[in-house]
Design a protein around this motif. Structure first.
Motif, PDB file in Angstrom:
ATOM      1  N   VAL A  87       0.855  -1.183   0.000  1.00 40.73           N
ATOM      2  CA  VAL A  87       0.000   0.000   0.000  1.00 40.73           C
ATOM      3  C   VAL A  87       0.896   1.239   0.000  1.00 40.73           C
ATOM      4  N   PHE A  88       0.612   2.183  -0.899  1.00 42.00           N
ATOM      5  CA  PHE A  88       1.379   3.421  -0.952  1.00 42.00           C
ATOM      6  C   PHE A  88       0.473   4.573  -0.567  1.00 42.00           C
ATOM      7  N   LEU A  89       0.863   5.248   0.490  1.00 42.86           N
ATOM      8  CA  LEU A  89       0.072   6.386   0.945  1.00 42.86           C
ATOM      9  C   LEU A  89       0.566   7.639   0.216  1.00 42.86           C
TER      10      LEU A  89
ATOM     11  N   TYR B 125       1.217  10.560   9.067  1.00 43.50           N
ATOM     12  CA  TYR B 125       1.853   9.431   9.747  1.00 43.50           C
ATOM     13  C   TYR B 125       0.872   8.734  10.679  1.00 43.50           C
ATOM     14  N   SER B 126      -0.021   9.537  11.229  1.00 37.74           N
ATOM     15  CA  SER B 126      -0.909   8.975  12.249  1.00 37.74           C
ATOM     16  C   SER B 126      -1.913   7.989  11.663  1.00 37.74           C
ATOM     17  N   LEU B 127      -1.953   7.858  10.351  1.00 38.29           N
ATOM     18  CA  LEU B 127      -2.846   6.852   9.757  1.00 38.29           C
ATOM     19  C   LEU B 127      -2.310   5.439   9.961  1.00 38.29           C
ATOM     20  N   GLY B 128      -1.057   5.370  10.406  1.00 35.04           N
ATOM     21  CA  GLY B 128      -0.509   4.053  10.720  1.00 35.04           C
ATOM     22  C   GLY B 128      -0.167   3.223   9.490  1.00 35.04           C
ATOM     23  N   LEU B 129       0.129   3.900   8.405  1.00 34.49           N
ATOM     24  CA  LEU B 129       0.487   3.158   7.197  1.00 34.49           C
ATOM     25  C   LEU B 129       1.962   3.335   6.849  1.00 34.49           C
ATOM     26  N   GLY B 130       2.695   3.878   7.789  1.00 33.92           N
ATOM     27  CA  GLY B 130       4.127   4.031   7.569  1.00 33.92           C
ATOM     28  C   GLY B 130       4.465   5.240   6.732  1.00 33.92           C
ATOM     29  N   GLU B 131       5.551   5.114   5.980  1.00 32.06           N
ATOM     30  CA  GLU B 131       6.059   6.195   5.136  1.00 32.06           C
ATOM     31  C   GLU B 131       4.999   6.674   4.148  1.00 32.06           C
ATOM     32  N   TYR B 132       4.981   7.959   3.883  1.00 29.49           N
ATOM     33  CA  TYR B 132       4.035   8.444   2.880  1.00 29.49           C
ATOM     34  C   TYR B 132       4.789   9.162   1.770  1.00 29.49           C
TER      35      TYR B 132
END
Ligand SMILES: Nc1nc2c(ncn2[C@@H]2O[C@H](COP(=O)(O)OP(=O)(O)OP(=O)(O)O)[C@@H](O)[C@H]2O)c(=O)[nH]1
Ligand SMILES: Nc1nc2c(ncn2[C@@H]2O[C@H](COP(=O)(O)OP(=O)(O)OP(=O)(O)O)[C@@H](O)[C@H]2O)c(=O)[nH]1
Length: 433
Positions: free
Chosen positions: A114-116, A134-141
């Motif tokens: 998944v790429f944010l 970052y607070s979405l918890g998906l790591g690097e954006y």
């Protein structure tokens, strides 16, 4: 086949803008060649030579301005099920919304890459604002601006690293995909063919079970049937069907050599069927059109002719496609259907020796040369078929840029007349020599 990348996210974050950026160059080329209508929801893209299919899921959500969260959830789930990677797009202008959080929650559970993408980062101030994601918890954006293109290179570099390698279209057995709108009779057709209840068939649309590549051997033909029923469950069937069937078709078409496009005779060759048709054409797949439920149509001597004419009008200029009228219910002509698919498969893998190609075509070209353009005369010297899995021809000449589309179509028609490429898209390139 190429990998599939889905762009998901709530309305207005800029999915379509980014999507258009990804497919722009490609679409322009495709359109120039075939002159067909383009569809804004999926297209081919490539980055550093790696080709992939992009799906903009946004376009499928009804009334996208005030869409229900439930709808987004479903859209995301479907996309995830069929895609190899997901780009989740959010908007730095609005910051994190409840809907973003919902989608993130779904995506955190997913095992696919998944790429944010934090969009609308048009300047450095916004680069700082992006940190909150970052607070979405998906790591690097990835901070990007779909409008000016910044940041998209980094995103695409990382994206192509995780995509599965392009699988070359070399398999010992022909692969046929049965595609079409919900309820067209795909499962019934496959059932009739296989002669056993491998597939559940019911009146309720959307009951095909998961299955990929069923090996099949009958009437002396051996092939794989590609079907990617995937993630659909009975409960969430109805509203999504159209979207779902497109997602499923994309996947199945990518995997196949010949696309068996099934339509319901009582509903006709409508816009949705047409979309699937062009999708197969753009992917250079062989195509057979089956008009199913023919048993339900009141027939007189004109019916087949009229029906055929209507379909051919809809698929101009690529009209060299077989149409078979069948009934999955009574098994009428289902053997003929498969026989036709096998022929199309053979046409698609056909190689014309250079010598023969030139012997046949050069005299025709001599008699009807390309019309002079801007006072210049084009001289075509020789022709060769390219070593691709589907028919592509290079015409070597002095002034390739002066050969216009109508003449290319003329050449394509001559190729079809003499070598039989029924059911197969043919590409013609003009090359400098
Ligand atoms: N400033 C800025 N605006 C952008 C950017 N990308 C898109 N927009 C704008 O955001 C709005 C929405 O863009 P779309 O691409 O239509 O958004 P979408 O996510 O596809 O929306 P739906 O089709 O409703 O799902 C448009 O007005 C775009 O011009 C960007 O990088 N920067
Ligand atoms: N009269 C008639 N009915 C048919 C024929 N083929 C299928 N049907 C009926 O059409 C309905 C839908 O058939 P399915 O085979 O489930 O259609 P499908 O395309 O697999 O549908 P999805 O799984 O929703 O994609 C069922 O009620 C079938 O009995 C046919 O040739 N003639």
């Amino acid at each position: 086949m190429s990998a599939i990348v889905a762009i998901v996210g709530r309305p207005n974050v800029g999915k379509s803008t980014f999507f258009n950026r990804l497919i722009q160059r490609r679409e322009a080329i495709v359109d120039a060649v075939s002159g067909v209508t383009r569809d804004r929801h999926y297209g081919k893209s490539d980055w550093n030579g790696r080709e992939f299919t992009v799906i903009d899921t946004g376009g499928y959500v009804l009334g996208s301005d005030d869409v229900f969260e439930k709808e987004i959830d479903k859209q995301v789930e479907l996309a995830i099920g069929e895609a190899d990677a997901v780009i989740f797009m959010v908007d730095v202008e609005t910051g994190i919304t409840g809907m973003d959080e919902d989608v993130a929650k779904l995506l955190r559970k997913v095992e696919k890459p998944v790429f944010l993408a934090v969009n609308k980062v048009d300047n450095t101030q916004r680069l700082q604002d992006a940190v909150e994601f970052y607070s979405l918890g998906l790591g690097e954006y990835y901070p990007i601006s779909s409008i000016n293109g910044s940041g998209s290179g980094e995103l695409l570099d990382d994206l192509i690293k995780v995509l599965p390698e392009k699988i070359e279209e070399k398999s010992e057995l022909p692969r046929f995909a049965v595609v079409g709108r919900p309820n067209a009779g795909k499962s019934s057709f496959i059932n009739a063919l296989i002669g056993e209840d491998r597939y559940i068939v019911t009146d309720i649309a959307g009951t095909t079970r998961d299955s990929i590549d069923t090996r099949y051997n009958r009437f002396g033909f051996e092939f794989n049937l590609v079907d990617t029923a995937g993630i659909r469950k009975k409960s969430k069937v109805r509203e999504d069907l159209e979207f779902y069937s497109v997602m499923r078709s994309i996947r199945a078409i990518e995997h196949c050599d010949v696309c068996i496009l099934l339509l319901d005779a009582t509903r006709g060759f409508d816009g949705q069927v047409e979309n699937i048709f062009w999708l197969a054409q753009r992917n250079n797949k062989g195509i057979v059109i089956l008009v199913n439920k023919w048993d339900l149509v009141e027939k007189d001597t004109q019916s087949v002719k009229q029906y055929t004419k209507a379909i051919k009008q809809a698929i101009e200029p690529f009209t060299d496609v077989p149409i078979v009228f069948i009934s999955a219910l009574t098994k009428q002509r289902i053997y003929k259907a498969i026989e036709t698919a096998v022929e199309v498969y053979k046409n698609r893998s056909k190689r014309i020796p250079t010598r023969k190609l030139n012997d046949v075509l050069l005299p025709i070209i001599e008699q009807t040369p390309p019309p002079a353009y801007k006072g210049k005369y084009v001289k075509i010297k020789y022709i060769t078929q390219l070593p691709t899995p589907y028919p592509q021809f290079a015409f070597f000449c002095n002034l390739p840029q002066y050969v216009r589309d109508p003449y290319k179509r003329f050449l394509e028609n001559k190729l079809r007349e003499h070598f039989d490429f029924t059911g197969v898209p043919v590409t013609i390139f003009m090359r400098k020599k």
